[in-house]
Design an enzyme around this catalytic site. Structure first.
Site, PDB file in Angstrom:
ATOM      1  N   PRO A 182      14.456  73.791  97.567  1.00 52.05           N
ATOM      2  CA  PRO A 182      15.676  74.405  98.116  1.00 52.05           C
ATOM      3  C   PRO A 182      16.830  73.409  98.156  1.00 52.05           C
ATOM      4  O   PRO A 182      16.671  72.274  98.594  1.00 52.05           O
ATOM      5  CB  PRO A 182      15.278  74.833  99.521  1.00 52.05           C
ATOM      6  CG  PRO A 182      13.969  74.221  99.816  1.00 52.05           C
ATOM      7  CD  PRO A 182      13.382  73.712  98.542  1.00 52.05           C
ATOM      8  N   GLU A 183      17.983  73.835  97.670  1.00 52.04           N
ATOM      9  CA  GLU A 183      19.177  72.999  97.740  1.00 52.04           C
ATOM     10  C   GLU A 183      19.996  73.454  98.952  1.00 52.04           C
ATOM     11  O   GLU A 183      19.652  74.437  99.616  1.00 52.04           O
ATOM     12  CB  GLU A 183      19.993  73.153  96.444  1.00 52.04           C
ATOM     13  CG  GLU A 183      19.241  72.699  95.205  1.00 52.04           C
ATOM     14  CD  GLU A 183      19.715  71.332  94.679  1.00 52.04           C
ATOM     15  OE1 GLU A 183      20.656  70.760  95.239  1.00 52.04           O
ATOM     16  OE2 GLU A 183      19.124  70.867  93.692  1.00 52.04           O
TER      17      GLU A 183
END
Ligand SMILES: [Zn+2]
Length: 293
Positions: free
Chosen positions: A2-3
């Site tokens: 996840p960014e």
């Protein structure tokens, strides 16, 4: 992995489910994630009312009416799932979890009103810890973080000041968490493409001889803020689209212009370049050799 926009989307999903509710119980189904859970983790959160769910870089910060803040990181594969008290999902719940395999449900928060928030993490690179609320900025995970890529603090001026004299390539300089916090590989590639800057250009070329920002510095600051803001907006619409689904939070589909598109034509109007892939400091870089200079 996840960014930042995904972490922000998770935050926005958790917020309506948790804020204002008391934590009735915390079930830790194993003693560790990436790191051991802190001593008496469950006990220290039980009975506390959640005041806010905040984000700093890619850390989620659960603030309560107690003296400690829970710092939570999703690692590579962490996600949250919200179970409502009744049949309907709680506000903000949405789908697209990596897995629903209950064997990977590691931490379960039971909330006042019957709701339940489940942390699932097959690879267990995520972690949760507790920090004194009044000294949060000094916590090892948070100390030394640079500015957020989402606000006006990110300007051409700031980039020029941070990068002046640096021979390191722009790509590496932008991944330095002490300058911009929470900016990851994907969005660095996208922002550099949008700004028309080569990932190999020396970072110091964004500063003029007098230390002021070049036109390119201003263009890059705008591009970073825009790609992050657009991805957060896309995450927000996925929250709305999936409000009736199974209550999982965390990942959404987002189309990138250059990331993971090696061999495809550059999408910039009028450019005839082909997106190339290279490796910089062990990470994949995607860029157009024609319009990124
Ligand atoms: Zn191009």
């Amino acid at each position: 992995m996840p960014e930042l926009p995904e972490v922000e989307t998770v935050r926005r999903g958790l917020e309506p489910a948790m804020v204002g509710r008391r934590i009735l119980a915390v079930d830790c189904r194993r003693p560790d994630l990436r790191f051991p859970l802190p001593e008496r983790f469950a006990e220290r959160l039980t009975g506390r009312r959640v005041d806010s769910v905040d984000r700093r870089a890619k850390y989620l910060l659960l603030r309560t009416d107690g003296p400690e803040v829970a710092i939570m990181h999703l690692g590579m594969s962490g996600s949250f799932r919200i179970h409502a008290a009744g049949a309907a999902t709680m506000p903000g719940a949405f789908a697209l979890a990596r897995t629903k395999d209950a064997a990977h449900d590691h931490v379960v928060f039971d909330l006042e009103g019957g709701g339940r928030v489940v942390y699932n993490d097959p690879r267990r690179f995520g972690f949760m810890t507790l920090a004194a609320a009044d000294r949060l900025d000094e916590h090892p995970h948070l100390a030394g973080l640079g500015i957020e890529p989402t606000g006006n603090a990110l300007s051409g001026d700031l980039l020029a000041r941070a990068f002046a004299g640096r021979a390191a390539p722009l790509k590496a300089a932008l991944l330095d968490q002490g300058v911009i916090a929470g900016l990851g590989n994907i969005y660095v590639c996208e922002a550099l493409w949008r700004a028309g800057l080569s990932p190999r250009r020396a970072a110091g070329t964004l500063a003029r001889a007098d230390g002021g920002p070049t036109v390119r510095a201003g263009r890059l600051a705008t591009a970073i803020r825009d790609v992050i803001a657009e991805a957060i907006t896309a995450g927000g619409s996925s929250l709305r689209d999936y409000v009736h689904a199974d209550g999982s939070l965390g990942y959404f589909q987002h189309r990138f212009a250059v990331y993971d598109r090696a061999g495809e034509p550059c999408p910039k109007p009028g450019c005839r370049g082909i997106i190339g892939r290279s490796v910089q400091s062990g990470r994949s870089t995607y860029a157009c050799p024609v319009c990124q200079r």
